[in-house]
Scaffold this active site. Structure first.
Site, short mmCIF file in Angstrom:
data_model
loop_
_atom_site.label_atom_id
_atom_site.label_comp_id
_atom_site.label_asym_id
_atom_site.label_seq_id
_atom_site.Cartn_x
_atom_site.Cartn_y
_atom_site.Cartn_z
N GLU A 226 0.86 -1.20 0.00
CA GLU A 226 0.00 0.00 0.00
C GLU A 226 0.88 1.23 0.00
O GLU A 226 1.82 1.33 0.78
CB GLU A 226 -0.86 -0.05 1.27
CG GLU A 226 -1.61 1.22 1.57
CD GLU A 226 -2.43 1.12 2.87
OE1 GLU A 226 -2.57 0.01 3.42
OE2 GLU A 226 -2.90 2.16 3.34
N ASP A 228 0.32 5.07 0.58
CA ASP A 228 -0.59 6.16 0.94
C ASP A 228 -0.03 7.47 0.43
O ASP A 228 0.97 7.98 0.93
CB ASP A 228 -0.75 6.21 2.47
CG ASP A 228 -1.39 4.95 3.01
OD1 ASP A 228 -2.23 4.38 2.31
OD2 ASP A 228 -1.01 4.53 4.12
N GLU A 231 -3.24 11.00 3.25
CA GLU A 231 -4.21 10.69 4.30
C GLU A 231 -4.33 11.98 5.08
O GLU A 231 -3.34 12.45 5.67
CB GLU A 231 -3.72 9.56 5.19
CG GLU A 231 -3.73 8.22 4.48
CD GLU A 231 -3.57 7.08 5.45
OE1 GLU A 231 -4.56 6.42 5.77
OE2 GLU A 231 -2.44 6.85 5.90
N HIS A 242 3.96 1.44 2.59
CA HIS A 242 3.84 0.22 3.42
C HIS A 242 4.18 -1.00 2.55
O HIS A 242 3.30 -1.51 1.84
CB HIS A 242 2.40 0.02 3.89
CG HIS A 242 1.81 1.05 4.78
ND1 HIS A 242 1.74 0.90 6.16
CD2 HIS A 242 1.18 2.22 4.52
CE1 HIS A 242 1.10 1.94 6.69
NE2 HIS A 242 0.75 2.76 5.72
#
Ligand SMILES: *[C@@H]1O[C@H](CO)[C@@H](O)[C@H](O)[C@H]1NC(C)=O
Length: 454
Positions: A226, A228, A231, A242
């Site tokens: 993942e 991001d 956020e 991640h």
């Protein structure tokens, strides 16, 4: 006799599957975006968005009996995972009416609560059956966001996950719903609240949540890398890679999944913490927020660059860089003000220093760090969501975390929100009408999507 046997066998095959329902027509809201080239010229792409399967009405294939009500599976239709996938169908979505999801040209707006619905998660489609995939290496991803109406506790998120482009229907033919119905989700928490994984339900071992009337935790989870990109709410923002041990979606079992949904956070194959860059956490509390240098009361352009060591799209990921553009002005990401951590972007050096100074487990490095993240970035699906947090009230993003930590301990302060104000019951009651708008998505080689500083 032979014909009848054949017919019977065909029907039998047809129902051994995770089904798609037709009581509401599934019409994907159109969304345009721009593919840019090295020269800086961009061409409009005609895509659309699809709502994740977990938000959809799940009912009996033959009729309209709920397979899942509140946070509980129907024991008759779902006695086990395979039977449940056979008996139950995901239905089409009324995007605006039920979910508060609207598009207009290149803009997508998500309303937080609409009727009984809370939050949403959508994916960019290339066509009605296939998610758009991106190779982010040596590339740049840019979009505009209006986070001005997102209070403490909400998270308007734009990120990439390594889902199968067909939602998993190729690897798991039992999944007949595919990307058309938003199936196949995975992320670095190896989420166990997913109702279908790999063509089977996740009903076995399901524990309804004690504090969330819609969700629960099943016996299995769905893992994948993942990235991001964004956020954020109006108070705080972070971007976070991640990595995982596998670069494609994998299923996991019980607490061995690790992540937020498991008793053993680091037991799984993914890095649930990531290596985050939140300007406030890195010691600059005047960089992002209402009236700050990057002013969250107005729309802002967010640029993310994925630089490789050799400057090619097959090279090793070496640096994830961030710029903002607002009112025609390019603003480089804040430099770290934390003693012992330098830089304004995500590099191996930054991550190692940050984990050490903040005294956090370096699971990012254990799962392969930037190198592994880069290997996971070649085939990513774009996710656009708005959510609240039943595990930590979003305090890891916008308040002091871990809960009760000393404000003076390095890395504890992430934003100015009072601890606990992001509690889901509160934000759902008070801020149901909160919206976020994502628009003007652009993708291309480094320097192609915005006017870079000279
Ligand atoms: C925060 O970042 C901005 C932009 O880089 C800089 O001008 C400002 O001095 C920083 N503030 C602090 C407290 O470091």
């Amino acid at each position: 006799m032979y014909q009848r046997a054949l017919l019977f066998s065909a029907l039998w095959t047809a129902v051994q599957a995770q089904q798609a329902g037709t009581l509401t027509a599934e019409n994907h809201p159109p969304l345009t975006w721009q593919q840019c080239t090295a020269g800086g010229s961009c061409t409009e792409q005609t895509g659309s968005v699809v709502l994740d399967a977990n938000w959809r009405w799940l009912h009996s294939v033959q009729g309209s009996q709920n397979c899942y009500t509140g946070n509980t599976w129907d024991a008759g239709l779902c006695p086990d995972n395979v039977a449940c996938a056979t008996n139950c169908a995901l239905d089409g979505a009324d995007y605006r009416g039920t979910y508060g999801v609207t598009t207009s040209g290149n803009a997508l707006t998500l309303q937080f609560a609409t009727g009984a619905n809370i939050g949403s998660r959508l994916y960019l489609l290339a066509d009605d059956e296939t998610y758009q995939t991106f190779n982010l290496l040596n590339s740049e991803f840019t979009f505009d966001v209006d986070a001005s109406r997102l209070p403490c506790g909400l998270n308007g998120a734009v990120y990439f996950v390594a889902m199968d482009a067909d939602g998993g229907s190729g690897r798991y033919p039992e999944n007949r719903a595919g990307a058309r119905y938003g199936t196949g989700y995975c992320d670095s928490q190896c989420p166990r609240d997913i109702k279908f994984i790999n063509g089977e339900a996740n009903a076995e071992g399901w524990t309804p949540s004690t504090n969330n009337r819609n969700t629960g935790v099943g016996g299995r989870g769905s893992c994948c890398p993942e990235m991001d990109i964004w956020e954020a709410n109006s108070i705080s923002t972070a971007y976070t890679p991640h990595p995982c041990e596998s670069n494609t979606q994998t299923i996991c079992e019980g607490d061995n999944c690790g992540g937020t949904y498991s008793a053993t956070r680091y037991a799984g194959t993914c890095d649930p913490d990531g290596c985050d860059f939140n300007p406030t956490r890195m010691g600059n509390d005047s960089f992002y927020g209402p009236g700050s240098l990057v002013d969250s009361t107005a729309p802002v352009t967010v640029v993310t660059q994925f630089l490789t060591a050799d400057g090619t799209s097959t090279g090793a990921l070496s640096d994830i860089r961030r710029f903002y553009v607002q009112n025609g002005r390019v603003i480089a990401n804040a430099e770290s003000n934390v003693a012992g951590v330098s830089g304004n972007s995500i590099t191996t050096e930054f991550c190692n220093a940050q984990k050490s100074v903040f005294a956090n487990d370096n699971v990012f490095e254990q799962k392969g760090g930037l190198q592994a993240m880069g290997e996971g970035l070649t085939d990513m699906v774009l996710t656009l969501s708005l959510w609240d947090d039943y595990y930590a009230s979003m305090m890891w993003l916008d308040s002091v975390y871990p809960e009760g930590a000393d404000r003076n301990s390095p890395g504890a302060v992430r934003g100015t929100c009072e601890p606990g104000v992001g509690e889901p019951q509160r934000v759902e009651a008070q801020f149901g009408s909160a919206t976020v708008t994502y628009s003007n998505i652009k993708f291309g080689p480094i320097g192609s999507t915005f006017q870079a500083p000279a």
